[in-house]
Design a protein around this motif. Structure first.
Motif, mmCIF file in Angstrom:
data_model
loop_
_atom_site.group_PDB
_atom_site.id
_atom_site.type_symbol
_atom_site.label_atom_id
_atom_site.label_comp_id
_atom_site.label_asym_id
_atom_site.label_seq_id
_atom_site.Cartn_x
_atom_site.Cartn_y
_atom_site.Cartn_z
ATOM 1 N N LEU A 38 0.826 -1.211 0.000
ATOM 2 C CA LEU A 38 0.000 0.000 0.000
ATOM 3 C C LEU A 38 0.858 1.258 0.000
ATOM 4 O O LEU A 38 0.553 2.228 -0.702
ATOM 5 C CB LEU A 38 -0.943 -0.004 1.194
ATOM 6 N N GLY A 39 1.948 1.259 0.777
ATOM 7 C CA GLY A 39 2.828 2.422 0.814
ATOM 8 C C GLY A 39 3.484 2.676 -0.528
ATOM 9 O O GLY A 39 3.575 3.822 -0.988
ATOM 10 N N SER A 40 3.949 1.610 -1.162
ATOM 11 C CA SER A 40 4.575 1.757 -2.485
ATOM 12 C C SER A 40 3.561 2.246 -3.505
ATOM 13 O O SER A 40 3.856 3.133 -4.314
ATOM 14 C CB SER A 40 5.164 0.424 -2.940
ATOM 15 N N ALA A 41 2.372 1.669 -3.490
ATOM 16 C CA ALA A 41 1.336 2.082 -4.443
ATOM 17 C C ALA A 41 0.984 3.550 -4.258
ATOM 18 O O ALA A 41 0.906 4.306 -5.236
ATOM 19 C CB ALA A 41 0.101 1.197 -4.286
ATOM 20 N N LEU A 42 0.784 3.977 -3.019
ATOM 21 C CA LEU A 42 0.456 5.387 -2.773
ATOM 22 C C LEU A 42 1.597 6.299 -3.190
ATOM 23 O O LEU A 42 1.379 7.369 -3.761
ATOM 24 C CB LEU A 42 0.123 5.607 -1.297
ATOM 25 N N SER A 43 2.806 5.873 -2.915
ATOM 26 C CA SER A 43 3.971 6.693 -3.278
ATOM 27 C C SER A 43 4.074 6.861 -4.790
ATOM 28 O O SER A 43 4.262 7.962 -5.293
ATOM 29 C CB SER A 43 5.241 6.045 -2.723
ATOM 30 N N PRO A 84 9.977 5.368 -8.852
ATOM 31 C CA PRO A 84 10.444 4.263 -8.015
ATOM 32 C C PRO A 84 11.935 4.398 -7.687
ATOM 33 O O PRO A 84 12.754 4.709 -8.550
ATOM 34 C CB PRO A 84 10.191 3.022 -8.874
ATOM 35 N N GLY A 85 12.287 4.221 -6.420
ATOM 36 C CA GLY A 85 13.672 4.269 -5.984
ATOM 37 C C GLY A 85 14.210 5.665 -5.750
ATOM 38 O O GLY A 85 15.396 5.829 -5.474
ATOM 39 N N SER A 86 13.368 6.688 -5.827
ATOM 40 C CA SER A 86 13.845 8.061 -5.620
ATOM 41 C C SER A 86 13.513 8.531 -4.206
ATOM 42 O O SER A 86 12.550 8.074 -3.594
ATOM 43 C CB SER A 86 13.219 9.004 -6.644
ATOM 44 N N LEU A 87 14.306 9.438 -3.703
ATOM 45 C CA LEU A 87 14.069 10.029 -2.387
ATOM 46 C C LEU A 87 13.222 11.286 -2.543
ATOM 47 O O LEU A 87 13.204 11.899 -3.610
ATOM 48 C CB LEU A 87 15.407 10.381 -1.729
ATOM 49 N N PRO A 88 12.542 11.697 -1.481
ATOM 50 C CA PRO A 88 11.732 12.916 -1.582
ATOM 51 C C PRO A 88 12.615 14.150 -1.770
ATOM 52 O O PRO A 88 13.739 14.207 -1.280
ATOM 53 C CB PRO A 88 10.992 12.965 -0.246
ATOM 54 N N GLU A 89 12.082 15.137 -2.479
ATOM 55 C CA GLU A 89 12.826 16.378 -2.701
ATOM 56 C C GLU A 89 12.861 17.224 -1.428
ATOM 57 O O GLU A 89 13.859 17.853 -1.138
ATOM 58 C CB GLU A 89 12.190 17.168 -3.840
ATOM 59 N N ASP A 90 11.775 17.248 -0.684
ATOM 60 C CA ASP A 90 11.704 18.042 0.545
ATOM 61 C C ASP A 90 11.239 17.129 1.679
ATOM 62 O O ASP A 90 10.053 16.873 1.828
ATOM 63 C CB ASP A 90 10.747 19.215 0.356
ATOM 64 N N ILE A 91 12.179 16.643 2.468
ATOM 65 C CA ILE A 91 11.847 15.677 3.520
ATOM 66 C C ILE A 91 10.969 16.308 4.603
ATOM 67 O O ILE A 91 10.125 15.638 5.191
ATOM 68 C CB ILE A 91 13.131 15.064 4.130
ATOM 69 N N ILE A 92 11.137 17.613 4.848
ATOM 70 C CA ILE A 92 10.316 18.294 5.855
ATOM 71 C C ILE A 92 8.845 18.283 5.429
ATOM 72 O O ILE A 92 7.959 17.951 6.224
ATOM 73 C CB ILE A 92 10.810 19.746 6.086
#
Length: 121
Positions: A36-41, A48-56
């Protein structure tokens, strides 16, 4: 009534206790969260496999939910137990002076507090 589970009046059972089903295995829960987390992401535009641009910004909502839970736990559950104990003058007694069985509202408030702790653990 079908909503009664082992309730009693004057010591007589109204309905036989219904056994609870076992919880799902830990592996199944972890798998579902991952799927579910992967699907929502991915459905919200992340590669896929990328980090968020703004972690805050990404962590703002989870932090808000946890903050609200901590606040509600401390205000509603912990304070509720304290109010119930003060009502029955149990807050000034030592444990050896406590009655053998707690008054019902103290027991229910304590149980609600324990349920919150169990759910978070």
């Amino acid at each position: 009534s079908s909503c009664l589970r082992g309730s009693s009046v004057s010591g007589k059972n109204l309905v036989a206790p219904v056994p609870m089903a076992a919880p799902p295995p830990v592996g199944a829960i972890v798998f579902m969260y991952f799927v579910l987390g992967s699907a929502l992401s991915f459905l919200t535009g992340r590669k896929p496999g990328s980090l968020p641009e703004d972690i805050i910004a990404e962590m703002f909502l989870p932090f808000m939910v946890l903050s609200l839970w901590v606040m509600s736990y401390s205000v509603l559950d912990v304070m509720g137990v304290g109010k119930a104990k003060i009502k029955h003058n149990l807050s000034t007694k030592t444990y050896k002076d406590h009655p053998a069985s707690e008054p019902e509202d103290v027991h229910l408030a304590s149980r609600a507090q324990m349920n919150q702790v169990e759910q978070m653990a």
